[in-house]
Design an enzyme around this catalytic site. Sequence first.
Site, short mmCIF file in Angstrom:
data_model
loop_
_atom_site.label_atom_id
_atom_site.label_comp_id
_atom_site.label_asym_id
_atom_site.label_seq_id
_atom_site.Cartn_x
_atom_site.Cartn_y
_atom_site.Cartn_z
N GLY A 118 9.96 -21.97 25.49
CA GLY A 118 9.22 -21.57 26.68
C GLY A 118 8.10 -20.63 26.28
O GLY A 118 8.12 -20.03 25.21
N GLY A 166 13.51 -23.45 24.95
CA GLY A 166 13.29 -24.32 26.10
C GLY A 166 13.25 -25.79 25.76
O GLY A 166 13.56 -26.65 26.60
N GLU A 174 16.47 -16.68 20.08
CA GLU A 174 16.13 -15.67 21.10
C GLU A 174 16.56 -14.24 20.76
O GLU A 174 15.91 -13.28 21.19
CB GLU A 174 16.74 -16.07 22.46
CG GLU A 174 16.06 -17.24 23.12
CD GLU A 174 16.47 -18.60 22.57
OE1 GLU A 174 15.90 -19.61 23.01
OE2 GLU A 174 17.38 -18.66 21.70
N ASP A 213 19.22 -19.17 26.22
CA ASP A 213 19.36 -19.54 27.64
C ASP A 213 19.23 -21.04 27.81
O ASP A 213 19.76 -21.79 26.99
CB ASP A 213 18.37 -18.73 28.50
CG ASP A 213 16.91 -19.08 28.21
OD1 ASP A 213 16.58 -19.43 27.06
OD2 ASP A 213 16.09 -18.98 29.15
#
Length: 367
Positions: A85, A128, A151, A159
């Site tokens: 992302g 992502g 991350e 996530d």
Amino acid sequence: MFKFGGNATRIATITFKRAMSTQEPEVLFETLNNAGVITLNRPRALNSLNLSMVTAMLPKLQEWENSKHMIIIKGAGEKAFCAGGDVKAAIDRVIGPKFFFAEYNVNYLIGKYKIPYIALIDGITMGGGMGVSVHGRYRVATERTVIAMPETKIGLFPDVGASYFLPRLQVNLGLYLGLTGDRLKGKDVVKAGIATHFVSSKRLYELETLLSRCKSDSEVSALLNKFNEPPEEFSLAPHIKHINYCFAASTVEEIIERLEKVQNDWSVKTLETLHQMSPGSLKITLRALQRGAQLDLAKCLKMEFRIACHSTEQNDFPEGVRALLIDKDNKPQWKPKTLAEVSDDYVESFFKKFPEDKELQFFDAKL
């Protein structure tokens, strides 16, 4: 402040409009025979996802679920499927929650998609990029595939439904990958259980064309099996027993103690890696993965939404992005600085529920 004169203003406006009109969309939606094809189209940014992309994907995926035989998703260019992302935007306290809200809805839809969803994860696939691939029915890796959930290095946590899929990987591999951000390449991605098939990148065009002519899931499956190349020995095979032992520990401190006992090149390197990460992120990640092991995908995403939104309000996520991606000084000032300073209350504060109107709502929620 510099101002354009009349003519210069007109020329600048025309140039800007031309640039806007010739700019290709950041995500392409095309029909190829029986398939809806999604191309993530930001090759210069390694096809990283932003708010406008995920916002466009959700209604198109909903529409195509009822009108196509399958979805094929791929990345533009040869370097990446999707490198993650756009975290530089996601650290913003307003844009971040909006981005996570839309992105997690896309992840949720892919996870419950009725028709075959085939991700061609050719090249870099991180963060992502995992969210728009791994929840689908089929994931095709190539010799150029590199996957990771890095991350914890930027003060965040894995996530996009990672709290669902990582704890379900064999032999505590998911906890290892989630905490260390270690990369897997090529056929290893199939061995780990993240990809379902391995196909040489030079055969992807042929595969996509033939897939698009399929009319049923059984035809898709048979074709993928025909193209699939046999796996090789897993590169982590020599370390699996240590991964299983060390990452079975219930706290980050105990994981580190176990790694120190192993005392080989792999454990030394793993310890060095963990010591670079945000101490808070390590503890939040471990707790999220432990809880996610008992939850379905929807509940994992709801939990992750709380953690992600709380992360935009705290020091480590914006600081990690600054240090690694903006200023690039690689000297993040983590707060708390050490694992010992990361209290249970601090960790729990990231899991705290929001008022109902601020929680993650799914597009198909009954009103």
